[in-house]
Design an enzyme around this catalytic site. Sequence first.
Site, PDB file in Angstrom:
ATOM      1  CG  HIS A 243      -1.934  -1.256   1.612  1.00 49.58           C
ATOM      2  ND1 HIS A 243      -1.696  -1.872   2.117  1.00 49.58           N
ATOM      3  CD2 HIS A 243      -2.941  -1.290   0.807  1.00 49.58           C
ATOM      4  CE1 HIS A 243      -2.666  -2.805   2.111  1.00 49.58           C
ATOM      5  NE2 HIS A 243      -3.677  -2.362   1.207  1.00 49.58           N
TER       6      HIS A 243
ATOM      7  CG  LEU B 269       5.213  -6.774   1.081  1.00 43.41           C
ATOM      8  CD1 LEU B 269       5.317  -5.408   1.631  1.00 43.41           C
ATOM      9  CD2 LEU B 269       5.740  -7.880   1.914  1.00 43.41           C
TER      10      LEU B 269
ATOM     11  CD  GLN C 272     -13.350  -6.045  -1.660  1.00 39.25           C
ATOM     12  OE1 GLN C 272     -13.737  -4.961  -2.037  1.00 39.25           O
ATOM     13  NE2 GLN C 272     -12.173  -6.522  -1.927  1.00 39.25           N
TER      14      GLN C 272
HETATM   15  O1  PAF Z   1      -7.607  -4.123  -3.349  1.00 46.28           O
HETATM   16  C1  PAF Z   1      -8.329  -3.778  -2.286  1.00 46.28           C
HETATM   17  O2  PAF Z   1      -7.961  -3.485  -1.185  1.00 46.28           O
HETATM   18  C2  PAF Z   1      -9.921  -3.885  -2.471  1.00 46.28           C
HETATM   19  O3  PAF Z   1     -10.211  -4.720  -3.398  1.00 46.28           O
HETATM   20  C3  PAF Z   1     -10.305  -2.482  -3.033  1.00 46.28           C
HETATM   21  C4  PAF Z   1      -9.956  -1.929  -4.362  1.00 46.28           C
HETATM   22  C5  PAF Z   1      -9.836  -1.483  -1.827  1.00 46.28           C
HETATM   23  C6  PAF Z   1     -11.868  -2.352  -3.047  1.00 46.28           C
HETATM   24  O4  PAF Z   1     -12.381  -2.812  -1.886  1.00 46.28           O
END
Ligand code: PAF
Length: 278
Positions: free
Chosen positions: A34, A181, A58
């Site tokens: 990230h 990661l 999701q």
């Molecule tokens: O990759 C992620 O962390 C998630 O799938 C996202 C893009 C933030 C959508 O919830």
Amino acid sequence: MRVVTDRNEMARLCREALRPLGLVPTMGALHGGHLALVAQARRENATLAATIFVNPAQFGPHEDLAGYPRDLERDLALLRSQGVDLVYVPPVEEVYPPGFDTWVEVGRLAARLEGARRPGHFRGVATVVTKLLALVRPDRAYFGQKDAQQTLVVRQLVRDLDIGVVVVVVPTVRDPDGLALSSRNAYLTTEQRRAAPVVYRALCRAEQLWRRGEREGERLRREVRLALQGERLVEEIDYVSVADAATLEELDRVAGPALVSLAVKLGRPHLIDNITLG
Ligand code: PAF
């Protein structure tokens, strides 16, 4: 850094923000992957927004939504230290208020690989990403190559729904032993963590063969499987794919850019990873 939970306030702050505006959507539990998105986005934009939202839509009914790693204070401290200007941390009812009933479904691309393994997953991803893009209206949005299929799904929905945003894909960040990661690596025991680099080694085996001239898709898939089967802690191979890098159709012969991707169950988590050939 402003931390915002209200969508109207977030929309207003984004409308008033200096352009270009970059967006890094996340589910929190931030790691070096990230931070690579944030660092690139920081360099390329006048204002940088991030979102932290563990998107229930999701996760499948048998997936780890309740146990998904969360540490908001740590995440906010990291984002602050990286110079993020705005962080949107909505409660679930802000994103899915009572009566919410509109979903974004990407077709063929989202049905393959992770879509087949996790039915409904990309419907949840596509819906929340569309909502975040509609709210923030960024000039650029940043996603990691680690979730290669997700980047293709997002590009497709941005194209099909005429959303004026540039999708930027940032290379996968790996530990020195090759493990990509991921927030889910936190679920690995010490022994499983030691075994986990087999995932990247198996992908590298395909690349090594390809460099030597191997172009048969089935041969490459077989060699990756063999490499994975050599590690006794790999409980299950969900899939091994050698596919067209744009459409994700499985290839008999590798003639252009190909995505080699896989998912395996190693202990509690399913690990996914990929590399591109050509
Ligand atoms: O990759 C992620 O962390 C998630 O799938 C996202 C893009 C933030 C959508 O919830």
